[in-house]
Design a protein around this motif. Sequence first.
Motif, PDB file in Angstrom:
ATOM      1  N   ASP A  18     -19.593   2.008   5.485  1.00 54.82           N
ATOM      2  CA  ASP A  18     -19.996   1.778   6.877  1.00 54.82           C
ATOM      3  C   ASP A  18     -21.464   1.373   6.937  1.00 54.82           C
ATOM      4  OD1 ASP A  18     -21.105   2.597   9.594  1.00 54.82           O
ATOM      5  OD2 ASP A  18     -18.956   2.839   9.894  1.00 54.82           O
TER       6      ASP A  18
ATOM      7  N   ALA B 228     -14.002  -5.806   4.721  1.00 54.21           N
ATOM      8  CA  ALA B 228     -13.683  -4.620   3.914  1.00 54.21           C
ATOM      9  C   ALA B 228     -12.289  -4.057   4.164  1.00 54.21           C
ATOM     10  CB  ALA B 228     -14.749  -3.542   4.094  1.00 54.21           C
TER      11      ALA B 228
ATOM     12  N   ASP C 218      -6.965   1.040  13.267  1.00 56.91           N
ATOM     13  CA  ASP C 218      -7.197   1.795  12.035  1.00 56.91           C
ATOM     14  C   ASP C 218      -6.144   2.888  11.961  1.00 56.91           C
ATOM     15  OD1 ASP C 218      -9.948   1.965  10.082  1.00 56.91           O
ATOM     16  OD2 ASP C 218      -8.502   3.600   9.924  1.00 56.91           O
TER      17      ASP C 218
ATOM     18  N   LEU D  96      -1.459  -1.272   9.863  1.00 55.96           N
ATOM     19  CA  LEU D  96      -1.472  -2.731   9.942  1.00 55.96           C
ATOM     20  C   LEU D  96      -0.174  -3.361   9.465  1.00 55.96           C
ATOM     21  CD1 LEU D  96      -2.006  -4.455   6.989  1.00 55.96           C
ATOM     22  CD2 LEU D  96      -4.003  -2.992   7.064  1.00 55.96           C
TER      23      LEU D  96
ATOM     24  N   GLY E 233      -3.137   2.909  14.233  1.00 57.03           N
ATOM     25  CA  GLY E 233      -1.885   2.312  13.770  1.00 57.03           C
ATOM     26  C   GLY E 233      -1.985   1.808  12.356  1.00 57.03           C
TER      27      GLY E 233
ATOM     28  N   GLN F   2       0.856  -1.191   0.000  1.00 60.60           N
ATOM     29  CA  GLN F   2       0.000   0.000   0.000  1.00 60.60           C
ATOM     30  C   GLN F   2       0.898   1.251   0.000  1.00 60.60           C
ATOM     31  OE1 GLN F   2      -2.033   0.814   3.689  1.00 60.60           O
ATOM     32  NE2 GLN F   2      -3.951   1.208   2.635  1.00 60.60           N
TER      33      GLN F   2
END
Length: 208
Positions: A22, A118, A74, A100, A98, A2
């Motif tokens: 959401d 998701a 997240d 991942l 944080g 990413q």
Amino acid sequence: MQSQEEKLLWQERWHKGQTGWDQGAAHPGLPLLVLHAHREGGLPDRAAFFSAGCGRAHNEAQLARLGHTVRALDLSEEAIAEARKIYGDCQGLELTIGDLFQIETGEAKAYDAIFDRAMLCALPPDARAVYLDAMRDRLKEGGLFCAILFRFVETKSNPPYSINEAEALALFGNDFVLCYAGSLPATPVPAFIKEEWISVWRLRGAPQ
Ligand SMILES: C[S@@+](CC[C@H](N)C(=O)[O-])C[C@H]1O[C@@H](n2cnc3c(N)ncnc32)[C@H](O)[C@@H]1O
């Protein structure tokens, strides 16, 4: 992997209130996923879960209410602030800011299970293997990866990115055994999700 730009885009989406994924509550398929995680995956009662990209943490709070402990992460400070406003007093739920991809001290091989709704489908396909490695490294031997995945989405742009059973089997490869996979009726919210499926994968190398 990413990119930094993609990470900033997530922060921006939260900042602008663009959180169309959401559902405002735990996913209706979560009880079925948990049932199969226990039945076919051998998920222990009071399991230690890790969930990346938790957003407002509706699903993670539900898992905690079922008696599990959940570390929910997240990268968006705003996401975690909103999750804390709703679920700050939920027993067993730890809400953390944080990335991942950075495994903190004490996290390696610390969890019985990963929960994903998701997050995998939010990453570009070329970042999936690195994501899965980061989750695998947090799992105990024999730990489970429990996922609610999009099989088919209808959007003008990405993310989300759908993933079907064949693509998932290729991704999870030899490191994981598929314990359960099944279709879910599409949820009415959000409307861009046209087909969903759930799956439970066990990290190889542990007693059954
Ligand atoms: C599509 S949303 C899903 C949120 C939540 N799981 C749900 O179902 O409502 C993806 C989330 O992943 C977070 N995210 C993206 N990249 C991340 C990273 N590298 N580390 C942690 N969280 C990340 C975003 O901020 C966003 O909240």
